[in-house]
Write a protein that holds these residues in place. Structure first.
Motif, short mmCIF file in Angstrom:
data_model
loop_
_atom_site.label_atom_id
_atom_site.label_comp_id
_atom_site.label_asym_id
_atom_site.label_seq_id
_atom_site.Cartn_x
_atom_site.Cartn_y
_atom_site.Cartn_z
N SER A 213 42.04 45.51 80.58
CA SER A 213 40.65 45.10 80.41
C SER A 213 40.30 45.10 78.94
CB SER A 213 39.70 46.03 81.16
OG SER A 213 39.93 45.95 82.54
N VAL A 214 39.47 44.15 78.54
CA VAL A 214 39.03 44.02 77.15
C VAL A 214 37.51 43.94 77.16
CG1 VAL A 214 39.19 42.58 75.08
CG2 VAL A 214 41.14 42.72 76.64
N ARG A 215 36.89 44.67 76.21
CA ARG A 215 35.44 44.65 76.11
C ARG A 215 35.02 44.61 74.65
NH1 ARG A 215 33.95 50.90 77.79
NH2 ARG A 215 34.69 51.86 75.85
N ASP A 216 33.78 44.24 74.42
CA ASP A 216 33.17 44.25 73.10
C ASP A 216 32.86 45.69 72.74
OD1 ASP A 216 31.48 44.10 70.87
OD2 ASP A 216 30.38 42.37 71.65
N SER A 217 33.34 46.17 71.60
CA SER A 217 33.12 47.56 71.24
C SER A 217 31.65 47.88 70.98
CB SER A 217 33.96 47.93 70.01
OG SER A 217 33.56 47.16 68.90
N LYS A 218 30.84 46.86 70.68
CA LYS A 218 29.42 47.09 70.45
C LYS A 218 28.61 47.08 71.74
CE LYS A 218 29.15 43.61 67.61
NZ LYS A 218 30.52 43.14 67.73
N ASP A 219 29.23 46.67 72.85
CA ASP A 219 28.53 46.58 74.14
C ASP A 219 29.46 47.13 75.22
OD1 ASP A 219 26.82 45.98 76.22
OD2 ASP A 219 27.16 43.82 76.12
N SER A 220 29.70 48.43 75.18
CA SER A 220 30.70 49.03 76.07
C SER A 220 30.32 48.96 77.55
CB SER A 220 30.97 50.48 75.67
OG SER A 220 29.79 51.24 75.77
N SER A 221 29.07 48.74 77.87
CA SER A 221 28.69 48.60 79.28
C SER A 221 28.54 47.14 79.68
CB SER A 221 27.38 49.36 79.56
OG SER A 221 26.33 48.81 78.79
N GLY A 222 28.88 46.25 78.78
CA GLY A 222 28.77 44.81 79.04
C GLY A 222 29.94 44.27 79.83
N PRO A 223 30.09 42.96 79.85
CA PRO A 223 31.14 42.32 80.64
C PRO A 223 32.54 42.63 80.11
CG PRO A 223 30.01 40.71 79.28
CD PRO A 223 29.27 42.01 79.12
N LEU A 224 33.51 42.51 81.00
CA LEU A 224 34.92 42.74 80.69
C LEU A 224 35.72 41.47 80.93
CD1 LEU A 224 35.54 46.01 82.74
CD2 LEU A 224 35.10 45.87 80.30
N LEU A 225 36.75 41.30 80.17
CA LEU A 225 37.79 40.32 80.49
C LEU A 225 38.95 41.12 81.05
CD1 LEU A 225 37.80 38.19 77.22
CD2 LEU A 225 36.83 37.56 79.43
N THR A 226 39.58 40.63 82.10
CA THR A 226 40.72 41.33 82.67
C THR A 226 41.93 40.41 82.71
OG1 THR A 226 40.04 40.78 84.92
CG2 THR A 226 39.33 42.91 84.06
N PHE A 227 43.09 41.01 82.50
CA PHE A 227 44.35 40.28 82.44
C PHE A 227 45.41 41.04 83.21
CE2 PHE A 227 42.01 39.56 78.53
CZ PHE A 227 42.10 38.20 78.34
N THR A 228 46.38 40.33 83.75
CA THR A 228 47.56 41.01 84.27
C THR A 228 48.32 41.54 83.06
OG1 THR A 228 48.97 39.06 84.16
CG2 THR A 228 47.73 39.42 86.23
N THR A 229 49.18 42.51 83.30
CA THR A 229 49.98 43.06 82.22
C THR A 229 50.82 41.97 81.57
OG1 THR A 229 50.08 45.18 83.36
CG2 THR A 229 51.68 44.84 81.62
N GLN A 230 51.41 41.10 82.37
CA GLN A 230 52.25 40.01 81.83
C GLN A 230 51.43 39.05 80.99
OE1 GLN A 230 55.70 39.81 82.02
NE2 GLN A 230 55.27 38.37 80.40
N ALA A 231 50.24 38.68 81.44
CA ALA A 231 49.39 37.76 80.68
C ALA A 231 48.99 38.39 79.35
CB ALA A 231 48.16 37.39 81.48
N TRP A 232 48.67 39.68 79.36
CA TRP A 232 48.29 40.38 78.12
C TRP A 232 49.48 40.45 77.16
CZ3 TRP A 232 44.16 41.20 75.51
CH2 TRP A 232 44.15 42.13 74.48
N THR A 233 50.65 40.76 77.68
CA THR A 233 51.86 40.82 76.86
C THR A 233 52.13 39.47 76.21
OG1 THR A 233 52.77 42.57 78.24
CG2 THR A 233 54.33 41.33 76.89
N ASN A 234 51.98 38.41 76.98
CA ASN A 234 52.18 37.05 76.45
C ASN A 234 51.15 36.72 75.37
OD1 ASN A 234 54.32 36.70 78.21
ND2 ASN A 234 53.14 35.50 79.68
N PHE A 235 49.90 37.10 75.61
CA PHE A 235 48.83 36.85 74.63
C PHE A 235 49.13 37.55 73.31
CE2 PHE A 235 44.98 38.58 72.64
CZ PHE A 235 44.39 37.39 72.23
N ILE A 236 49.50 38.83 73.37
CA ILE A 236 49.78 39.60 72.16
C ILE A 236 50.98 39.01 71.41
CG2 ILE A 236 50.55 41.86 71.30
CD1 ILE A 236 47.57 41.70 72.08
N ALA A 237 52.02 38.65 72.14
CA ALA A 237 53.20 38.06 71.51
C ALA A 237 52.85 36.76 70.80
CB ALA A 237 54.30 37.83 72.55
N THR A 238 52.04 35.94 71.45
CA THR A 238 51.63 34.66 70.84
C THR A 238 50.75 34.91 69.62
OG1 THR A 238 51.77 33.53 72.96
CG2 THR A 238 50.43 32.48 71.26
#
Length: 67
Positions: free
Chosen positions: A34-59
């Motif tokens: 899960s990814v969130r805005d550090s200034k709005d910790s109770s706000g909306p989240l983006l969620t990713f599978t582990t594989q999708a997140w790994t691919n995003f970071i590598a790219t």
């Protein structure tokens, strides 16, 4: 909704403490990232599978070196 009870949120060491545009990342027990805005910790989240997140970071790393 993703259960993030006890999640350990991490912010990039490159974020600094100036209140800029930062995100925080946490992984729950079922392996959802899960990814969130550090200034709005109770706000909306983006969620990713582990594989999708790994691919995003590598790219992102690969594209960052190309600049």
């Amino acid at each position: 909704m993703t259960d993030l009870t006890g999640a350990h949120w991490r912010k990039s060491t490159r974020s600094g403490d100036n209140g800029g545009n930062c995100v925080e990342v946490a992984m729950n027990l079922s392996g959802v990232v899960s990814v969130r805005d550090s200034k709005d910790s109770s706000g909306p989240l983006l969620t990713f599978t582990t594989q999708a997140w790994t691919n995003f970071i590598a790219t992102a790393k690969r594209e960052g070196r190309a600049s």
